[in-house]
Design a protein around this motif. Structure first.
Motif, short mmCIF file in Angstrom:
data_model
loop_
_atom_site.label_atom_id
_atom_site.label_comp_id
_atom_site.label_asym_id
_atom_site.label_seq_id
_atom_site.Cartn_x
_atom_site.Cartn_y
_atom_site.Cartn_z
N UNK A 3 19.93 30.94 -27.52
CA UNK A 3 18.90 30.73 -26.52
C UNK A 3 19.12 29.39 -25.84
N UNK A 4 18.81 29.31 -24.58
CA UNK A 4 18.77 28.03 -23.88
C UNK A 4 17.38 27.45 -24.10
N UNK A 5 17.33 26.20 -24.56
CA UNK A 5 16.04 25.57 -24.80
C UNK A 5 15.93 24.27 -24.03
N UNK A 6 14.66 23.88 -23.78
CA UNK A 6 14.37 22.60 -23.15
C UNK A 6 13.32 21.89 -23.98
N UNK A 7 13.41 20.56 -24.05
CA UNK A 7 12.48 19.78 -24.85
C UNK A 7 11.92 18.58 -24.11
N UNK A 8 12.55 18.16 -23.00
CA UNK A 8 12.17 16.92 -22.33
C UNK A 8 11.99 17.15 -20.84
N UNK A 9 10.75 17.11 -20.34
CA UNK A 9 10.54 17.33 -18.90
C UNK A 9 11.29 16.33 -18.02
N UNK A 10 11.44 15.11 -18.49
CA UNK A 10 12.10 14.09 -17.68
C UNK A 10 13.59 14.35 -17.52
N UNK A 11 14.18 15.06 -18.46
CA UNK A 11 15.62 15.31 -18.42
C UNK A 11 16.00 16.41 -17.45
N UNK A 12 15.07 17.30 -17.13
CA UNK A 12 15.37 18.39 -16.20
C UNK A 12 16.46 19.30 -16.70
N UNK A 13 17.27 19.82 -15.79
CA UNK A 13 18.33 20.75 -16.16
C UNK A 13 19.37 20.10 -17.06
N UNK A 14 19.55 18.79 -16.91
CA UNK A 14 20.54 18.09 -17.75
C UNK A 14 20.13 18.09 -19.21
N UNK A 15 18.85 18.35 -19.49
CA UNK A 15 18.37 18.36 -20.87
C UNK A 15 18.43 19.72 -21.53
#
Length: 305
Positions: A3-15
């Motif tokens: 799965x692709x996951x995200x954890x940090x709104x500030x990082x955007x796609x790079x996160x």
């Protein structure tokens, strides 16, 4: 499962990271879908629902993606209307883990049966783009034959759906976009095209319906084009300047099985063409999302190649 996951709104796609996550379980009225293809909207990481639940609490790590085409593998307690092994397409809930993964748990009511003669790639490109166009034109815009429609972003994933559906309904469609978008907008059925960089928007005259996917200054100026009794429909947030002598509506697209059925049928019989701008596998999705190349159309991720 991957799965692709995200954890940090500030990082955007790079996160974004590709990780292993537990497979979901089906709650009451859910189904589990083995995802074959997922659609992607480039602004998704700007949506609050990607990061928080309905009470505003942090829900990361979260799995983005909301459009899917796949096969039902399990049914939750009380689930009716679908069966294991059935091909489906649909729109996942904004506040639940999404579709950039191998499996997703989703409410059965958010899915529609997918005919055998529609492929997974085409189906995954339809839920947000198709339903946004359908609901904006017919549910909120009350479009009628003979009306003049200004479709902003006419070469994009939503705009090409708006153009085709409005033209089929008997409207005169004026598409807008960059100069490079002119031919594509015309190929998808626009009767006219206005280049927002070089033409004067106001020169098109009064229209009955504006379908706005741009907002900002273009949205404000478009309000002045709405004739008395007409409507400005925005899919990008509240309209800052109310439509003069008309009404302005902003909306968030909702899952609707009956509307999806109508959209899929139009794809099957050739009345509606999909607009797929780029493709990638799940393994390559993050690089595709971070690409600087402009893709005018839906991005589709092939989860099960």
């Amino acid at each position: 499962m991957k799965a692709i996951i995200v954890t940090d709104p500030a990082a955007g796609k790079a996160g974004m990271t590709l990780s292993e996550r537990p497979e979901p379980t089906a709650a009451i009225n859910d189904v589990i879908v083995r995802i074959h293809a997922s659609g992607w909207v480039g602004t998704e990481l700007e949506w609050p629902s990607t990061w928080t639940d309905r009470r505003g609490r942090d829900r990361t790590p979260s799995i983005p993606g909301h459009e899917l085409a796949g096969v039902v593998t399990a049914l939750g307690y009380g689930t009716t209307g679908l069966s294991v092994g059935q091909r489906v397409l649909g729109l996942a809930d904004w506040y639940r883990d999404g579709t950039l993964t191998d499996y997703v748990a989703i409410e059965a009511r958010n899915l529609a049966p997918m005919p055998d003669d529609v492929d997974f790639t085409a189906a995954a490109s339809l839920p947000i783009s198709g339903l946004t166009a359908w609901q904006g034109l017919f549910q909120h815009g009350r479009l009628e034959a003979g009306q003049r429609v200004l479709a902003h972003g006419a070469a994009g994933a939503v705009g090409t759906m708006v153009t085709q559906l409005a033209r089929e309904a008997g409207a005169h469609v004026i598409g807008s976009g960059r100069a490079a978008d002119r031919q594509k907008a015309l190929d998808f059925g626009a009767h006219e095209f206005v280049d927002l960089d070089n033409d004067t928007l106001e020169d098109i005259g009064a229209v009955d319906l504006v379908f706005d996917v741009i907002g900002g200054d273009i949205g404000k100026r478009s309000a002045g084009l709405v004739r008395a009794g007409g409507t400005l429909v925005s899919a990008v947030g509240p309209v800052e300047v109310p439509a003069i002598d008309g009404k302005a509506i902003d909306f968030v697209v909702e899952a609707d099985r009956a509307q999806l059925d109508q959209i899929v049928q139009r794809v099957r019989d050739g009345r509606l063409r999909t607009n797929i701008g780029s493709n990638a596998t799940l393994d390559d999705a993050i690089a595709a999302f971070n690409s600087t190349r402009r893709s005018n159309g839906k991005t589709v991720i092939h989860v099960l190649p």
